[in-house]
Every structure is written in structure tokens, then in C-alpha cells.
Design a protein around this motif. Structure first.
Motif, short mmCIF file in Angstrom:
data_model
loop_
_atom_site.label_atom_id
_atom_site.label_comp_id
_atom_site.label_asym_id
_atom_site.label_seq_id
_atom_site.Cartn_x
_atom_site.Cartn_y
_atom_site.Cartn_z
N GLN A 165 0.83 -1.21 0.00
CA GLN A 165 0.00 0.00 0.00
C GLN A 165 0.86 1.26 0.00
O GLN A 165 0.55 2.24 -0.69
N LEU A 166 1.97 1.21 0.74
CA LEU A 166 2.85 2.38 0.78
C LEU A 166 3.55 2.59 -0.56
O LEU A 166 3.73 3.72 -1.01
N ALA A 167 3.92 1.49 -1.21
CA ALA A 167 4.52 1.62 -2.55
C ALA A 167 3.53 2.24 -3.53
O ALA A 167 3.89 3.10 -4.35
N ALA A 168 2.27 1.81 -3.44
CA ALA A 168 1.24 2.38 -4.31
C ALA A 168 1.02 3.86 -3.98
O ALA A 168 0.75 4.67 -4.87
N ALA A 169 1.16 4.23 -2.71
CA ALA A 169 0.99 5.63 -2.31
C ALA A 169 2.09 6.50 -2.92
O ALA A 169 1.83 7.62 -3.36
N HIS A 170 3.33 5.99 -2.95
CA HIS A 170 4.42 6.75 -3.57
C HIS A 170 4.16 6.96 -5.07
O HIS A 170 4.35 8.06 -5.60
N THR A 171 3.71 5.89 -5.72
CA THR A 171 3.40 5.99 -7.15
C THR A 171 2.26 6.97 -7.40
O THR A 171 2.32 7.80 -8.32
N ALA A 172 1.24 6.90 -6.57
CA ALA A 172 0.10 7.80 -6.71
C ALA A 172 0.52 9.25 -6.50
O ALA A 172 0.08 10.15 -7.22
N ALA A 173 1.40 9.49 -5.54
CA ALA A 173 1.88 10.85 -5.28
C ALA A 173 2.61 11.41 -6.50
O ALA A 173 2.44 12.58 -6.86
N GLU A 174 3.42 10.57 -7.13
CA GLU A 174 4.13 11.00 -8.35
C GLU A 174 3.14 11.39 -9.44
O GLU A 174 3.29 12.43 -10.10
N GLN A 175 2.13 10.55 -9.64
CA GLN A 175 1.17 10.81 -10.71
C GLN A 175 0.28 12.02 -10.38
O GLN A 175 -0.03 12.83 -11.27
N LEU A 176 -0.12 12.15 -9.13
CA LEU A 176 -0.90 13.32 -8.74
C LEU A 176 -0.10 14.60 -8.94
O LEU A 176 -0.63 15.61 -9.43
N ARG A 177 1.16 14.56 -8.61
CA ARG A 177 2.03 15.72 -8.82
C ARG A 177 2.04 16.10 -10.29
O ARG A 177 1.94 17.28 -10.64
N GLY A 178 2.13 15.11 -11.17
CA GLY A 178 2.14 15.39 -12.61
C GLY A 178 0.85 16.04 -13.07
O GLY A 178 0.87 17.00 -13.86
N TYR A 179 -0.28 15.54 -12.58
CA TYR A 179 -1.57 16.13 -12.95
C TYR A 179 -1.65 17.59 -12.51
O TYR A 179 -2.14 18.46 -13.25
N PHE A 180 -1.17 17.88 -11.31
CA PHE A 180 -1.28 19.25 -10.81
C PHE A 180 -0.29 20.20 -11.47
O PHE A 180 -0.59 21.39 -11.63
N ILE A 181 0.87 19.69 -11.88
CA ILE A 181 1.80 20.54 -12.64
C ILE A 181 1.13 21.01 -13.93
O ILE A 181 1.18 22.20 -14.29
N GLU A 182 0.47 20.10 -14.63
CA GLU A 182 -0.22 20.45 -15.87
C GLU A 182 -1.39 21.39 -15.60
O GLU A 182 -1.62 22.37 -16.34
N LEU A 183 -2.12 21.15 -14.52
CA LEU A 183 -3.27 21.98 -14.21
C LEU A 183 -2.84 23.40 -13.87
O LEU A 183 -3.46 24.38 -14.32
N LEU A 184 -1.78 23.54 -13.09
CA LEU A 184 -1.31 24.87 -12.71
C LEU A 184 -0.83 25.67 -13.92
O LEU A 184 -0.90 26.90 -13.92
N ALA A 185 -0.34 24.97 -14.92
CA ALA A 185 0.11 25.67 -16.13
C ALA A 185 -1.07 26.24 -16.90
O ALA A 185 -0.95 27.26 -17.60
N GLU A 186 -2.25 25.61 -16.77
CA GLU A 186 -3.45 26.10 -17.47
C GLU A 186 -4.23 27.09 -16.61
O GLU A 186 -4.62 28.16 -17.07
N SER A 187 -4.49 26.71 -15.36
CA SER A 187 -5.13 27.60 -14.37
C SER A 187 -6.40 28.27 -14.88
O SER A 187 -6.51 29.48 -14.91
N LYS A 188 -7.40 27.48 -15.27
CA LYS A 188 -8.65 28.03 -15.76
C LYS A 188 -9.70 28.18 -14.67
O LYS A 188 -10.63 28.97 -14.79
N SER A 189 -9.57 27.42 -13.60
CA SER A 189 -10.57 27.41 -12.55
C SER A 189 -10.51 28.67 -11.69
O SER A 189 -9.43 29.14 -11.32
N GLY A 190 -11.70 29.19 -11.34
CA GLY A 190 -11.73 30.34 -10.44
C GLY A 190 -11.18 29.99 -9.07
O GLY A 190 -10.47 30.79 -8.45
N LEU A 191 -11.50 28.79 -8.58
CA LEU A 191 -10.99 28.35 -7.29
C LEU A 191 -9.47 28.28 -7.29
O LEU A 191 -8.81 28.83 -6.40
N LEU A 192 -8.91 27.63 -8.29
CA LEU A 192 -7.45 27.49 -8.35
C LEU A 192 -6.77 28.83 -8.60
O LEU A 192 -5.71 29.11 -8.02
N SER A 193 -7.37 29.67 -9.42
CA SER A 193 -6.79 30.99 -9.67
C SER A 193 -6.70 31.80 -8.39
O SER A 193 -5.69 32.47 -8.13
N GLY A 194 -7.75 31.73 -7.59
CA GLY A 194 -7.74 32.45 -6.32
C GLY A 194 -6.66 31.94 -5.38
O GLY A 194 -5.99 32.73 -4.70
#
Length: 367
Positions: A165-194
Motif C-alpha cells: 500500500q505504501l509503494a502504491a501511495a508513492h506511485t500515486a503521489a508521483e502521478q498526482l504531482r504530474g496532474y497538478f503541474i499540468e493543471l497549474l500551467a493552465e489555471s482556468k478554474s476560479g478556485l485554483l486561480s484564487g
């Protein structure tokens, strides 16, 4: 029974009353920690500057310190004090307070809920994270992926998780980080922009706390939804009453987060008791909620309870910044579950293994 096992016991509340009768802050020799069970002692611990959320010698649990999940954990505002807590909180809290609850309700209502055990599980655990991910700007497919990865990531927050489970958590953290890097580059959401406009730290800290927002939503909101369904099952006369009022009392009466911990940084007096540096304090939030000094007739479930007070979302500098959002998602989800015809009388349940959470996992009794 002990104060940790109590979190997932069928009915821990008589035991909590016994603990309160022994005194507000008492040392538990078997657990080798202090236990705060009264409203007064819980309030004192949560407000004390020397009571920290992590031990100084182990800011990140050793089991995850060497991987990406540990890197995320170490930057979470909920796992830090001082500036590492204040900086992300000052950006995230105001934005969460301004979330449009009509949009929240619409996003919950748009999700497919089926009247079986799998549908109930997804509505409780996956649905709330999908809603938060959508509010941050992810599209529906991405939001589903975020919810699945969050389910893996939360394993790093529990001492009960195994190596796989901990190994899967490390992998998930890596993938979540990647998703958020891409999202922050776009930043279309009012919530995230704020959040971005208010945030003064580095991007990695922001990403970690956006992951943390999803992980806190995952378990705490699931427990709130599940315990509300149990309240309706036990008291059918409540059906048809205001779901918002129901959830307001559920979060006090049978909270999904039963306890939290504090670590004493230096010797100090807390609620009239001398506590030495290095001590651990188990803070029984659920017990304090049932203290007659906090709420009159605390053992009664009252939708119209006057001056309701609760520690379920914490207190002091670490009070949960997403309470309004969590309650909005939970109340709408409970309404949708009922509208989809889930038969509460056929529910069977056990509590998810946890040292602090009270989160029911449902199945259905066969005819």
C-alpha cells in the motif's frame, strides 16, 4: 477497550463518558500517552503553542520518508506548524470559503449513483474527490483519475498500511504531482486561480497541499456521509427532515474523525497538568463533542440543537479550512443517495480499519 480502539467500536461513547469522569487530561499507562477527553482539555491542547502536529524528531513518518508520498506529507499544512502551515492555509482557506455551493450541488447531482454496495462506495469515497477535482479545473475523466489516485495516496497517512500500500501511495503521489503541474500551467478554474493569487510559497508546496485537499476530502467526507446514513437507518423519522440540519448534528454526534494527536515540544502546563517535553497527547474530539459542558443534553440527537458546538473539524490554528465545502458535498450526496432509492434497512456495515477515523463500509443484507 482503549481510546484508540474506540474509534471503530460499535458504540464508543459510553467509554468516552467514563474517560471524561476520570478527569480532562489523564495519562494512559498502556498506551504511554496522555488522553484529553473533556471539552476543556481538548480546547486547551488544540490552542497550546507547544502542542505540535508532528514530533520534532520525526516530521515525516519513517515508513514513507524516502519516497514521493513522504515529500508530499512533509509539506502538508495539516502536518506542519508555523510558517509552513500558515502560508498555504492563508491561500487555500479564503478560496474554499468562497466556493459556490450551487455549483457543488450541481456537480454532485451530475454523478451517476447506483443503489448497490459498489455505487454507495463510489458515492461516499470517489464522488467527493471528483467534485473537488472538478472545482479545481480538471475535466471529468481527469477528476475520476484524481479520485482513484487519491484512494491510493491516503495509504501513506495511516500507520496501518502495509508495504504494498505504501509503494502504491508513492506511485500515486508521483502521478498526482504530474496532474497538478499540468493543471497549474493552465489555471482556468476560479478556485485554483484564487489560491494561486494568494499563495506566496513555491510550486511544490502548493502542489502538495492541493493533493492534501483531495486526501482530506476522501476519508473525512466519506465518513460524514456514511454516518449520516446510519443515523437515518437508526431513526427513520428523520427522513424528510432537512438534510443540512441532519449533517450538522451528525458531525457532532458521530464524527468521522474521532481523534487526533499532538506532540509536546517543550515541558508546559496544559489545563492545570504538567506535561513533559516529548509527550504524546491523544485528543478525543468525539468525546469532547459529547461533554455536557459543551452541549446541553449531548447524548440526544437534535436537528434543531441550539448553539451547537463541535470539535469535529478541529480547532485553533489547525481547524479544517474546508468545513463548508465538506458539509455541502456530504449533504448533497446523502440527498442523492436517498433519491436513488438505496434501501437503508438492508444495510450492513463494518468500520474501515483506522486509528482515528470512523468510516463505515457498507454491504447489503440478502433477501
Amino acid at each position: 477497550m482503549d481510546p484508540i480502539i474506540a474509534a471503530t467500536h460499535t458504540d464508543p461513547y459510553p467509554y468516552y463518558a467514563e474517560l471524561r469522569a476520570q478527569g480532562g487530561l489523564v495519562f494512559h499507562p498502556e498506551l504511554k500517552m496522555w488522553v484529553a477527553s473533556s471539552a476543556r482539555s481538548v480546547c486547551a491542547v488544540l490552542a497550546h503553542a507547544d502542542c505540535r502536529v508532528r514530533p520534532a524528531q520525526e516530521p515525516v513518518p519513517k515508513a514513507i520518508a524516502s519516497g514521493m508520498a513522504g515529500e508530499v506529507f512533509g509539506q502538508l499544512m495539516r502536518m506542519n506548524d508555523g510558517e509552513r502551515q500558515r502560508c498555504p492555509r492563508s491561500a487555500i482557506e479564503p478560496s474554499l470559503a468562497m466556493v459556490d455551493l450551487d455549483e457543488v450541488r450541481a456537480r454532485v447531482a451530475a454523478r451517476l449513483i447506483t443503489a448497490d454496495a459498489d455505487g454507495l462506495y463510489k458515492a461516499m469515497f470517489r464522488g467527493p474527490v471528483c467534485v473537488v477535482a472538478a472545482l479545481l479545473g480538471f475535466n471529468p475523466a481527469q477528476a475520476r483519475a484524481i479520485s482513484e489516485l487519491t484512494a491510493d495516496f491516503v495509504a501513506c497517512l495511516s500507520p496501518l498500511s502495509n508495504d504494498l500500500q505504501l509503494a502504491a501511495a508513492h506511485t500515486a503521489a508521483e502521478q498526482l504531482r504530474g496532474y497538478f503541474i499540468e493543471l497549474l500551467a493552465e489555471s482556468k478554474s476560479g478556485l485554483l486561480s484564487g489560491i494561486k493569487q494568494r499563495f506566496e510559497g513555491d510550486q511544490e508546496t502548493l502542489i502538495a497541499n492541493l493533493i492534501g485537499l483531495c486526501s482530506q476530502t476522501y476519508e473525512a467526507t466519506a465518513g460524514l456521509i456514511g454516518n449520516a446514513l446510519l443515523a437515518l437507518r437508526a431513526q427513520p423519522e428523520l427522513r424528510g427532515e432537512s438534510i443540512e440540519s441532519l449533517l450538522a448534528e451528525v458531525q457532532r454526534f458521530d464524527p468521522s474523525v474521532q481523534n487526533t494527536r499532538r506532540f509536546v515540544a517543550q515541558s508546559c502546563d496544559i489545563d492545570g497538568v504538567r506535561v513533559e517535553a516529548g509527550a504524546v497527547i491523544l485528543v478525543l474530539l468525539a468525546s469532547a463533542n459529547r461533554d455536557p459542558a459543551l452541549n446541553e443534553a449531548p447524548e440526544r440527537f437534535l436537528l434543531d440543537r441550539p448553539s451547537r458546538r463541535s470539535f469535529s473539524f478541529g480547532g485553533g490554528r489547525h481547524q479544517c479550512p474546508g468545513q463548508v465545502l465538506a458539509m455541502g458535498i456530504a449533504s448533497t450526496t446523502v440527498g442523492e443517495i436517498l433519491d436513488h432509492g438505496v434501501n437503508l434497512e438492508r444495510l450492513a456495515w463494518r468500520y474501515r480499519p483506522s486509528l482515528n477515523g470512523r468510516i463505515p463500509l457498507f454491504s447489503f443484507i440478502s433477501d
